[in-house]
Design an enzyme around this catalytic site. Structure first.
Site, mmCIF file in Angstrom:
data_model
loop_
_atom_site.group_PDB
_atom_site.id
_atom_site.type_symbol
_atom_site.label_atom_id
_atom_site.label_comp_id
_atom_site.label_asym_id
_atom_site.label_seq_id
_atom_site.Cartn_x
_atom_site.Cartn_y
_atom_site.Cartn_z
ATOM 1 C CG ASP A 169 42.155 -53.683 -66.096
ATOM 2 O OD1 ASP A 169 41.264 -52.916 -66.519
ATOM 3 O OD2 ASP A 169 42.591 -53.645 -64.935
ATOM 4 N N GLY A 176 49.884 -54.766 -73.267
ATOM 5 C CA GLY A 176 51.006 -54.258 -74.046
ATOM 6 C C GLY A 176 50.807 -52.784 -74.398
ATOM 7 C CG ASN A 255 42.075 -46.761 -60.769
ATOM 8 O OD1 ASN A 255 41.609 -47.225 -61.811
ATOM 9 N ND2 ASN A 255 41.787 -47.272 -59.593
ATOM 10 C CE1 TYR A 256 42.638 -50.639 -58.640
ATOM 11 C CE2 TYR A 256 44.476 -52.114 -58.248
ATOM 12 C CZ TYR A 256 43.297 -51.553 -57.836
ATOM 13 O OH TYR A 256 42.784 -51.890 -56.630
ATOM 14 C CG ASP A 320 49.896 -75.304 -74.273
ATOM 15 O OD1 ASP A 320 50.003 -76.416 -73.719
ATOM 16 O OD2 ASP A 320 49.650 -75.165 -75.479
HETATM 17 CU CU CU Z 1 41.439 -52.984 -57.223
#
Ligand code: CU
Length: 389
Positions: A169, A176, A255-256, A320
């Site tokens: 993703d 961004g 969809n997320y 980090d």
């Molecule tokens: Cu999921």
């Protein structure tokens, strides 16, 4: 003696045939502090028989070391400058304005200072996060750079049309690039301040995402730290409310919808969270009832003719850490059970902590896995590798 406070503790049962109604008495020395629990009077054994109301056992032949009172005070009213009553206010500024300042991309709030960036690929980047040390009168580095570096979402349906569904993703879509304008009062609370995000398009021209980030103070009604001391004269009650600063961005990838939160706390800790919401990716099926499913469905029948396909969300973090400089290492602790059969004490087993230290000066990549259909969390720590940049 007026500084000595004692209380009774149960003595346990270790197989004795006849046990008495007996308690052990533990004592503490509160001289110079209200934090008596840090000054235990160890090695004096007092048992009291409560049926006979007399001391049944007493032993004080051991050498007793008493920890010093310096630096153990927790009452703000008793602390010396630069600590003391004003320290608390640093974290509870809220009445006038947002309680933090924004100069360029540098955010200052309470005892924190950090840089906030908006990146096409990973979205928000928190860097140079430092906390002000009231005693040393300087900022001390906590986090050099941190962001969600990738999300890997493999679906678990090997059939035609689904077998290739494994998504990155961040790398494929860009957090961004998929950041959406935040809606005041719904995505972020009333006290939030919004920041626009700017990215370059493929022609090099700036593209604006309005309200890409929001920053707000969170007063969730939680307690940061508290203690009530009733074993000393004049009950002591000290409470510090939890107030934190949240940096939020939402990325909608298909969809997320991912809610990325970075929460900085006056105690010096940073809490990062990814909230998963949005809608499901589903596969149509002929079934209308789970009883009709005969072969593997690779998902859960969530409605008539609708399967929510099994999948994971692997959330990877780039962290980090520079806690007081870059000489940091990561220590993993495991609990190990030990059997105690030497007969010196009635106690037969206990657990201890075994520590394993990784290489120094490392960059960590954490991986959180959320299995959507099993409500099951796991934390994996990848083999650390050196950041060569
Ligand atoms: Cu999921």
């Amino acid at each position: 003696m007026s500084d000595v406070a004692c209380y009774t503790v149960s003595i346990g049962w270790f197989g004795e045939k006849n046990s008495k109604r007996e308690l052990k008495v533990d004592c503490f020395y509160a001289e110079g502090t209200a934090n008596m629990f840090l000054r235990p009077i160890e090695d004096i054994k007092i048992h009291v028989d409560f049926d006979e109301m007399r001391v049944s056992e007493y032993l004080d032949r051991e050498i007793t070391t008493l920890p010093k009172a310096d630096g153990t005070e927790y009452r703000l009213s008793h602390m010396k400058p630069p600590l003391g009553p004003r320290m608390n206010n640093k974290a509870t500024v809220t009445a006038n304005g947002p309680g933090f300042t924004l100069e360029g991309n540098t955010v200052k709030w309470a005892n924190w200072e950090f840089h906030l960036a908006f990146d096409a690929r990973v979205g928000p980047i928190i860097s140079l996060a430092s906390i002000y040390d009231l005693e040393q009168h300087k900022y001390r580095r906590v986090l050099y750079r941190g962001y969600v570096s990738e999300l890997y979402i493999p679906y678990q349906d090997p059939s035609e049309g689904w077998y290739q569904r494994s998504f990155f993703d961040s790398g494929e879509f860009g957090f961004g690039l998929t950041a959406v304008p935040l809606e005041p009062l719904n995505d972020c609370p009333a006290n939030a301040v919004f920041i626009d995000g700017y990215l370059a398009n493929q022609d090099g021209l700036p593209v604006k995402t309005s309200n890409a980030l929001c920053i707000f103070e969170r007063h969730a009604g939680d307690i940061m730290w508290r203690h009530t001391e009733s074993k000393l004269p004049g009950d002591i009650r000290e409470v510090r409310p939890e107030v934190s600063l949240v940096v939020r961005m939402v990325a909608t990838v298909g969809n997320y919808d991912y809610i990325l939160d970075w929460e900085l706390k006056p105690s010096g800790s940073i809490k990062s969270g990814v909230g998963l919401t949005g809608v499901l990716a589903v596969r149509p099926v002929t079934y209308t009832n789970a009883d009709q499913i005969k072969e593997e469905a690779h998902g859960t029948l969530v409605a008539e003719n609708t399967v929510g396909v099994y999948h994971d969300h692997f959330i990877n973090y780039y962290l980090d850490l520079h806690i007081d400089g870059d000489a940091n290492s990561f220590v993993k602790t495991n609990l190990v059970t030990k059997n105690n059969t030497n007969g010196k004490t009635p106690r037969k087993s206990y657990w201890t902590v075994e520590k394993r230290q990784s290489r120094p000066n490392l960059m960590l990549e954490f991986c959180w896995e959320l299995s959507r259909w099993s409500s099951h969390w796991r934390i994996r720590i990848r083999k650390p590798k050196l950041d060569t940049r």
